[in-house]
Design a protein around this motif. Structure first.
Motif, PDB file in Angstrom:
ATOM      1  N   ASP A  18       0.816  -1.222   0.000  1.00 39.99           N
ATOM      2  CA  ASP A  18       0.000   0.000   0.000  1.00 39.99           C
ATOM      3  C   ASP A  18       0.845   1.265   0.000  1.00 39.99           C
ATOM      4  O   ASP A  18       0.332   2.354  -0.181  1.00 39.99           O
ATOM      5  CB  ASP A  18      -0.917   0.016   1.232  1.00 39.99           C
ATOM      6  N   LEU A  22       9.092   5.544  -1.628  1.00 39.39           N
ATOM      7  CA  LEU A  22       9.693   5.460  -0.283  1.00 39.39           C
ATOM      8  C   LEU A  22      10.555   4.204  -0.098  1.00 39.39           C
ATOM      9  O   LEU A  22      10.512   3.566   0.960  1.00 39.39           O
ATOM     10  CB  LEU A  22       8.615   5.500   0.813  1.00 39.39           C
ATOM     11  N   THR A  61       3.003  12.655   3.267  1.00 42.55           N
ATOM     12  CA  THR A  61       3.953  11.857   2.482  1.00 42.55           C
ATOM     13  C   THR A  61       3.917  10.374   2.830  1.00 42.55           C
ATOM     14  O   THR A  61       4.685   9.597   2.264  1.00 42.55           O
ATOM     15  CB  THR A  61       5.390  12.391   2.672  1.00 42.55           C
ATOM     16  N   GLY A  62       3.088   9.985   3.788  1.00 39.63           N
ATOM     17  CA  GLY A  62       2.921   8.558   4.054  1.00 39.63           C
ATOM     18  C   GLY A  62       3.559   8.067   5.337  1.00 39.63           C
ATOM     19  O   GLY A  62       3.782   6.871   5.498  1.00 39.63           O
ATOM     20  N   LYS A  63       3.803   8.973   6.281  1.00 37.01           N
ATOM     21  CA  LYS A  63       4.436   8.554   7.540  1.00 37.01           C
ATOM     22  C   LYS A  63       3.500   7.650   8.355  1.00 37.01           C
ATOM     23  O   LYS A  63       3.912   6.592   8.833  1.00 37.01           O
ATOM     24  CB  LYS A  63       4.846   9.785   8.362  1.00 37.01           C
ATOM     25  N   ASP A 116       1.743  10.471  16.208  1.00 35.60           N
ATOM     26  CA  ASP A 116       1.747  11.437  15.112  1.00 35.60           C
ATOM     27  C   ASP A 116       1.955  12.826  15.710  1.00 35.60           C
ATOM     28  O   ASP A 116       1.575  13.076  16.860  1.00 35.60           O
ATOM     29  CB  ASP A 116       0.407  11.360  14.376  1.00 35.60           C
ATOM     30  N   ASN A 164       7.009  16.820  11.036  1.00 35.54           N
ATOM     31  CA  ASN A 164       7.608  17.552   9.922  1.00 35.54           C
ATOM     32  C   ASN A 164       8.510  18.665  10.446  1.00 35.54           C
ATOM     33  O   ASN A 164       8.959  19.499   9.687  1.00 35.54           O
ATOM     34  CB  ASN A 164       6.563  18.076   8.924  1.00 35.54           C
ATOM     35  N   GLY A 224       1.773  12.281  -1.507  1.00 33.62           N
ATOM     36  CA  GLY A 224       0.942  11.094  -1.696  1.00 33.62           C
ATOM     37  C   GLY A 224      -0.511  11.375  -1.345  1.00 33.62           C
ATOM     38  O   GLY A 224      -1.433  10.922  -2.025  1.00 33.62           O
ATOM     39  N   ALA A 225      -0.707  12.145  -0.275  1.00 37.57           N
ATOM     40  CA  ALA A 225      -2.068  12.485   0.142  1.00 37.57           C
ATOM     41  C   ALA A 225      -2.763  13.328  -0.938  1.00 37.57           C
ATOM     42  O   ALA A 225      -3.951  13.137  -1.215  1.00 37.57           O
ATOM     43  CB  ALA A 225      -2.053  13.224   1.476  1.00 37.57           C
ATOM     44  N   ALA A 228      -3.755  10.965  -3.747  1.00 40.81           N
ATOM     45  CA  ALA A 228      -4.937  10.193  -3.339  1.00 40.81           C
ATOM     46  C   ALA A 228      -6.190  11.053  -3.521  1.00 40.81           C
ATOM     47  O   ALA A 228      -7.230  10.587  -3.998  1.00 40.81           O
ATOM     48  CB  ALA A 228      -4.796   9.729  -1.884  1.00 40.81           C
TER      49      ALA A 228
HETATM   50  P1  ATP Z   1       0.778  14.034   8.144  1.00 46.00           P
HETATM   51  O1  ATP Z   1       2.164  14.512   8.401  1.00 46.00           O
HETATM   52  O2  ATP Z   1      -0.129  15.090   7.554  1.00 46.00           O
HETATM   53  O3  ATP Z   1       0.166  13.251   9.275  1.00 46.00           O
HETATM   54  P2  ATP Z   1       1.540  11.604   6.810  1.00 46.00           P
HETATM   55  O4  ATP Z   1       2.909  11.727   6.270  1.00 46.00           O
HETATM   56  O5  ATP Z   1       1.328  10.792   8.038  1.00 46.00           O
HETATM   57  O6  ATP Z   1       0.885  13.025   6.911  1.00 46.00           O
HETATM   58  P3  ATP Z   1      -0.372   9.844   5.686  1.00 46.00           P
HETATM   59  O7  ATP Z   1      -1.437  10.179   6.673  1.00 46.00           O
HETATM   60  O8  ATP Z   1       0.318   8.558   5.830  1.00 46.00           O
HETATM   61  O9  ATP Z   1       0.662  11.002   5.616  1.00 46.00           O
HETATM   62  O10 ATP Z   1      -0.959   9.942   4.206  1.00 46.00           O
HETATM   63  C1  ATP Z   1      -2.309  10.270   3.971  1.00 46.00           C
HETATM   64  C2  ATP Z   1      -2.850   9.422   2.842  1.00 46.00           C
HETATM   65  O11 ATP Z   1      -2.188   9.763   1.622  1.00 46.00           O
HETATM   66  C3  ATP Z   1      -2.591   7.937   3.018  1.00 46.00           C
HETATM   67  O12 ATP Z   1      -3.594   7.310   3.763  1.00 46.00           O
HETATM   68  C4  ATP Z   1      -2.566   7.460   1.581  1.00 46.00           C
HETATM   69  O13 ATP Z   1      -3.878   7.309   1.089  1.00 46.00           O
HETATM   70  C5  ATP Z   1      -1.928   8.612   0.834  1.00 46.00           C
HETATM   71  N1  ATP Z   1      -0.465   8.446   0.691  1.00 46.00           N
HETATM   72  C6  ATP Z   1       0.498   9.232   1.218  1.00 46.00           C
HETATM   73  N2  ATP Z   1       1.721   8.794   0.896  1.00 46.00           N
HETATM   74  C7  ATP Z   1       1.541   7.677   0.161  1.00 46.00           C
HETATM   75  C8  ATP Z   1       2.424   6.744  -0.467  1.00 46.00           C
HETATM   76  N3  ATP Z   1       3.756   6.883  -0.398  1.00 46.00           N
HETATM   77  N4  ATP Z   1       1.876   5.700  -1.137  1.00 46.00           N
HETATM   78  C9  ATP Z   1       0.536   5.554  -1.231  1.00 46.00           C
HETATM   79  N5  ATP Z   1      -0.337   6.394  -0.665  1.00 46.00           N
HETATM   80  C10 ATP Z   1       0.141   7.451   0.015  1.00 46.00           C
END
Ligand code: ATP
Length: 270
Positions: A18, A22, A61-63, A116, A164, A224-225, A228
């Motif tokens: 998923d 990265l 970015t998907g953290k 988070d 961040n 990534g967000a 999406a």
């Molecule tokens: P924040 O710092 O705003 O909490 P984050 O880095 O934790 O952001 P996520 O919450 O993981 O980001 O990402 C939000 C959504 O964006 C994910 O649920 C997914 O749908 C999509 N997404 C982000 N990065 C990726 C990725 N590398 N691959 C696939 N989907 C991604």
């Protein structure tokens, strides 16, 4: 109604499949998955399993996704909370809530704790001395440090935290035996954006011949967000126009809409 302290998920379905792009970050967290699956293999040679890692990178970015995938891959429970909720919701009881969280995670170990926005709790101490909530935040931070220091070598709870703003964190958090690993989660390049499109296009009915290279090139700076969001918006736009499949124009309209939203957000900030 009682505010929720943290989320506990025992059957996490998220996997590395998923998480698009990265590659470096996935390689680094793969090691954590191995520790969680097979701790004896590592401790038998006298090594100490890391207690925490910091996921550092811009919003969206998907953290969170990556942390969840670690739990999903290792098949361990996932305890998560957000630093900002924590500071706002638990005035006066932050430290005891941290204690509860770690107690639960230890009982269910091996397990993952994900924090988070750790910067909300973990900002360097001694700043903003005027704000009344500061003592409270420091107590919470101190409890977090105490809990991590109190882990035995075979506790098998790994704490992942996302930020961040690694630059504003209290250096005490990064000391050996705490969050002594930093894993960078950057905005995707054009090739990675294509991979992210591939993941988020899976559930969509796409028009024939949709050009992913083109879409990836149209979206520089997107997280990534954001991608999406584009995919979902495009599907809604197509539906509104009574189409049978989502086509190139729907995606372009969605990209425009997302860019509009991003510009607005940036205006408010500056
Ligand atoms: P924040 O710092 O705003 O909490 P984050 O880095 O934790 O952001 P996520 O919450 O993981 O980001 O990402 C939000 C959504 O964006 C994910 O649920 C997914 O749908 C999509 N997404 C982000 N990065 C990726 C990725 N590398 N691959 C696939 N989907 C991604």
């Amino acid at each position: 109604s009682k505010a929720k302290l943290f989320d506990e998920k025992t059957d996490v379905k998220t996997s590395f499949k998923d998480v698009a792009g990265l590659e470096g970050a996935k390689e680094e967290v793969q090691e954590i998955v191995d520790f969680l699956k097979n701790p004896e293999k590592y401790t038998s040679l006298g090594g100490k399993i890391p207690k925490g890692a910091l996921l550092v990178g811009p919003p969206g970015t998907g953290k969170t996704l990556l942390a969840k995938a670690v739990a999903g891959e290792a098949k361990v429970p996932f305890f998560s909370l957000s630093g900002s909720d924590f500071v706002e919701m638990f005035v006066g009881v932050g430290a005891s809530r941290v204690r509860d969280l770690f107690k639960q995670a230890k009982e269910k170990s091996p397990s993952i704790i994900f924090i988070d926005e750790i910067d909300a709790i973990g900002r360097a101490r001694g700043k903003n001395a005027m704000s009344g909530s500061n003592d409270e935040r420091e107590n919470t931070l101190n409890q977090l440090l105490t809990e991590m220091d109190g882990f035995g070598t075979n506790t098998n709870v790994i704490v992942l935290a996302a930020t961040n703003r690694a630059d504003i964190l209290d250096k005490a958090l990064m000391r050996a035996g705490r969050f002594d690993r930093q894993i960078f989660v950057d905005l995707p390049d054009v090739r990675e954006r294509k991979e992210i499109f591939e993941v988020h296009l899976r559930p969509l009915k796409k028009a024939e011949g949709l050009d992913l290279d083109f879409l990836s090139k149209q979206t520089p700076g997107f997280s990534g967000a954001d991608i999406a969001n584009v995919c979902n918006e495009a599907a809604l736009i197509a539906a509104r126009n009574n189409k049978k499949a989502v086509d190139k124009q729907d995606f372009l309209d969605a990209v425009d809409r997302i860019i509009g939203g991003l510009e607005k957000k940036n205006k408010i900030v500056t």
